[in-house]
Scaffold this motif. Sequence first.
Motif, PDB file in Angstrom:
ATOM      1  N   THR A  18       8.488  67.648  40.658  1.00 46.43           N
ATOM      2  CA  THR A  18       9.107  67.547  41.979  1.00 46.43           C
ATOM      3  C   THR A  18       8.205  66.715  42.883  1.00 46.43           C
ATOM      4  N   VAL A  19       8.835  65.897  43.721  1.00 52.03           N
ATOM      5  CA  VAL A  19       8.099  65.079  44.683  1.00 52.03           C
ATOM      6  C   VAL A  19       8.640  65.390  46.067  1.00 52.03           C
ATOM      7  N   THR A  20       7.803  65.950  46.931  1.00 51.46           N
ATOM      8  CA  THR A  20       8.187  66.254  48.303  1.00 51.46           C
ATOM      9  C   THR A  20       7.529  65.251  49.234  1.00 51.46           C
ATOM     10  N   TYR A  21       8.342  64.632  50.103  1.00 54.08           N
ATOM     11  CA  TYR A  21       7.857  63.584  51.010  1.00 54.08           C
ATOM     12  C   TYR A  21       8.554  63.786  52.349  1.00 54.08           C
ATOM     13  N   LEU A  22       7.778  64.066  53.395  1.00 55.48           N
ATOM     14  CA  LEU A  22       8.331  64.396  54.704  1.00 55.48           C
ATOM     15  C   LEU A  22       8.237  63.222  55.682  1.00 55.48           C
ATOM     16  N   PHE A  23       9.249  63.145  56.567  1.00 55.33           N
ATOM     17  CA  PHE A  23       9.234  62.197  57.687  1.00 55.33           C
ATOM     18  C   PHE A  23       8.724  62.890  58.952  1.00 55.33           C
ATOM     19  N   ASP A  53       8.011  77.662  68.423  1.00 55.40           N
ATOM     20  CA  ASP A  53       8.841  76.738  69.189  1.00 55.40           C
ATOM     21  C   ASP A  53      10.017  76.191  68.393  1.00 55.40           C
ATOM     22  N   GLY A  54      10.092  76.556  67.106  1.00 53.18           N
ATOM     23  CA  GLY A  54      11.144  76.026  66.253  1.00 53.18           C
ATOM     24  C   GLY A  54      10.698  74.740  65.585  1.00 53.18           C
ATOM     25  N   PRO A  55      10.499  74.743  64.264  1.00 51.11           N
ATOM     26  CA  PRO A  55       9.974  73.557  63.584  1.00 51.11           C
ATOM     27  C   PRO A  55      11.002  72.448  63.433  1.00 51.11           C
ATOM     28  N   GLU A  56      10.508  71.228  63.365  1.00 47.31           N
ATOM     29  CA  GLU A  56      11.340  70.085  62.982  1.00 47.31           C
ATOM     30  C   GLU A  56      11.265  69.935  61.464  1.00 47.31           C
ATOM     31  N   LEU A  57      12.307  69.357  60.897  1.00 43.50           N
ATOM     32  CA  LEU A  57      12.313  69.129  59.453  1.00 43.50           C
ATOM     33  C   LEU A  57      13.107  67.877  59.132  1.00 43.50           C
ATOM     34  N   SER A  58      12.466  66.948  58.438  1.00 45.17           N
ATOM     35  CA  SER A  58      13.138  65.744  57.961  1.00 45.17           C
ATOM     36  C   SER A  58      12.332  65.190  56.801  1.00 45.17           C
ATOM     37  N   GLY A  59      13.018  64.866  55.704  1.00 43.76           N
ATOM     38  CA  GLY A  59      12.305  64.303  54.566  1.00 43.76           C
ATOM     39  C   GLY A  59      13.188  64.175  53.347  1.00 43.76           C
ATOM     40  N   ILE A  60      12.547  63.794  52.260  1.00 41.89           N
ATOM     41  CA  ILE A  60      13.240  63.571  50.990  1.00 41.89           C
ATOM     42  C   ILE A  60      12.557  64.407  49.913  1.00 41.89           C
ATOM     43  N   GLN A  61      13.359  65.130  49.153  1.00 37.73           N
ATOM     44  CA  GLN A  61      12.815  65.803  47.975  1.00 37.73           C
ATOM     45  C   GLN A  61      13.510  65.245  46.741  1.00 37.73           C
ATOM     46  N   THR A  62      12.703  64.853  45.763  1.00 46.47           N
ATOM     47  CA  THR A  62      13.243  64.302  44.526  1.00 46.47           C
ATOM     48  C   THR A  62      12.676  65.054  43.329  1.00 46.47           C
ATOM     49  N   THR A 111      21.003  59.626  36.690  1.00 47.04           N
ATOM     50  CA  THR A 111      19.600  59.249  36.841  1.00 47.04           C
ATOM     51  C   THR A 111      19.456  57.794  37.295  1.00 47.04           C
ATOM     52  N   ILE A 112      18.340  57.526  37.988  1.00 44.61           N
ATOM     53  CA  ILE A 112      17.877  56.164  38.268  1.00 44.61           C
ATOM     54  C   ILE A 112      16.413  56.151  37.876  1.00 44.61           C
ATOM     55  N   GLY A 113      16.080  55.483  36.761  1.00 46.06           N
ATOM     56  CA  GLY A 113      14.741  55.647  36.199  1.00 46.06           C
ATOM     57  C   GLY A 113      14.549  57.119  35.888  1.00 46.06           C
ATOM     58  N   PRO A 114      13.377  57.705  36.232  1.00 39.17           N
ATOM     59  CA  PRO A 114      13.179  59.131  35.979  1.00 39.17           C
ATOM     60  C   PRO A 114      13.780  60.029  37.061  1.00 39.17           C
ATOM     61  N   PHE A 115      14.285  59.447  38.164  1.00 36.96           N
ATOM     62  CA  PHE A 115      14.825  60.248  39.265  1.00 36.96           C
ATOM     63  C   PHE A 115      16.146  60.884  38.837  1.00 36.96           C
ATOM     64  N   ILE A 116      16.184  62.215  38.885  1.00 36.36           N
ATOM     65  CA  ILE A 116      17.370  62.944  38.451  1.00 36.36           C
ATOM     66  C   ILE A 116      17.949  63.798  39.577  1.00 36.36           C
ATOM     67  N   PHE A 117      17.268  63.822  40.707  1.00 29.81           N
ATOM     68  CA  PHE A 117      17.686  64.639  41.843  1.00 29.81           C
ATOM     69  C   PHE A 117      17.140  63.985  43.100  1.00 29.81           C
ATOM     70  N   VAL A 118      18.033  63.740  44.077  1.00 26.88           N
ATOM     71  CA  VAL A 118      17.625  63.155  45.351  1.00 26.88           C
ATOM     72  C   VAL A 118      18.311  63.932  46.467  1.00 26.88           C
ATOM     73  N   ASP A 119      17.521  64.581  47.308  1.00 23.80           N
ATOM     74  CA  ASP A 119      18.002  65.345  48.458  1.00 23.80           C
ATOM     75  C   ASP A 119      17.342  64.827  49.725  1.00 23.80           C
ATOM     76  N   GLN A 120      18.142  64.543  50.750  1.00 22.19           N
ATOM     77  CA  GLN A 120      17.585  64.293  52.075  1.00 22.19           C
ATOM     78  C   GLN A 120      17.751  65.554  52.906  1.00 22.19           C
ATOM     79  N   MET A 121      16.643  66.056  53.444  1.00 19.29           N
ATOM     80  CA  MET A 121      16.650  67.253  54.281  1.00 19.29           C
ATOM     81  C   MET A 121      16.626  66.834  55.748  1.00 19.29           C
ATOM     82  N   GLY A 122      17.614  67.319  56.523  1.00 18.95           N
ATOM     83  CA  GLY A 122      17.631  67.023  57.947  1.00 18.95           C
ATOM     84  C   GLY A 122      18.080  65.603  58.236  1.00 18.95           C
ATOM     85  N   PRO A 123      17.674  65.052  59.413  1.00 16.29           N
ATOM     86  CA  PRO A 123      16.703  65.609  60.369  1.00 16.29           C
ATOM     87  C   PRO A 123      17.271  66.797  61.136  1.00 16.29           C
ATOM     88  N   ALA A 124      16.392  67.757  61.431  1.00 15.57           N
ATOM     89  CA  ALA A 124      16.831  68.977  62.095  1.00 15.57           C
ATOM     90  C   ALA A 124      15.728  69.516  62.990  1.00 15.57           C
TER      91      ALA A 124
END
Length: 299
Positions: free
Chosen positions: A66-71, A114-123, A33-46
């Motif tokens: 859960t916190v979802t944040y997209l680029f 057209d095929g979606p783009e995906l990039s972001g962080i889920q914690t 953990t870092i503070g309350p963060f117990i899971f950090v995933d970077q998705m993509g870029p794809a």
Amino acid sequence: MADDPFLQTLLPTTHDLGGFKVHRTLPHRERTTIGPFIFVDQMGPAKLAAGTGIDVRPHPHINLATVTYLFTGAIDHRDSLGTFATIEPGAVNLMTAGKGITHSERSPAALRRDGPELSGIQTWLALPSAREEMDPAFEHVARDDLPLIEGEGARARIVMGRLWGEASPVTCHSPTIYADIHLAPGGSMPIDPEAEERGLYVAEGEAALDGSALQRSTLYVLRPGVRATLRSGTGGHVMLCGGAPLDGPRHVFWNFVSSRRERIDQAKADWKAGRFALPPDDHDEYIPLPEVPMTVSYP
């Protein structure tokens, strides 16, 4: 070294999910953990193939948020509260599982042709032990409702908590900081000791902290109390996360997080027995309980 700003360097575990990669830095064998963060995933870029998209079938969570944040890209969220929300870059989806919730995440139909783009962080954020069994909730905060801080060739969006004198409206169940920092070539941003536990993660480009280069897709845990300056020579995109230390260790099995191992066991039994409600508009399929999940962490 006394002037080394880093307490730990956490290298990612990378998984190819068929069309895009996920880089996971928490939980880590060296730190959970870092503070309350117990899971950090970077998705993509794809860039996914035409006619396809992501389809994360309904699955359960307990005792976390859960916190979802997209680029880039977009995701349709549906949950067992009856929520439907499309998240787009710069906005926040905060889903508080509490005593139990299920949700699905899918690419919007309009983007699949057209095929979606995906990039972001889920914690994932572990809830304080006294609030683990709170009622589940969902909160969507639009990009324009998050404070934007301008620095020297830099800008930072405050996702959660208070930083640089401004506060995000996103609910915090415990002291939390979370920010999205963009550095132009030659840009800089101060990193102050706003929380006892802090981590820096380079999502794109390059950056350095007080002259120490930061590697992509790596989570750097900062020493408590350190003041430093984040800089980039050619441009970079960095996430800052952290907060107050958790009030005790947490057990993790698959999508379940709890301060009590027996609560994890109960959630596993409840999911297998069909005792979790599914999203009312996405209930024809679900992810079964895995025998050996990718994420297991027992104190």
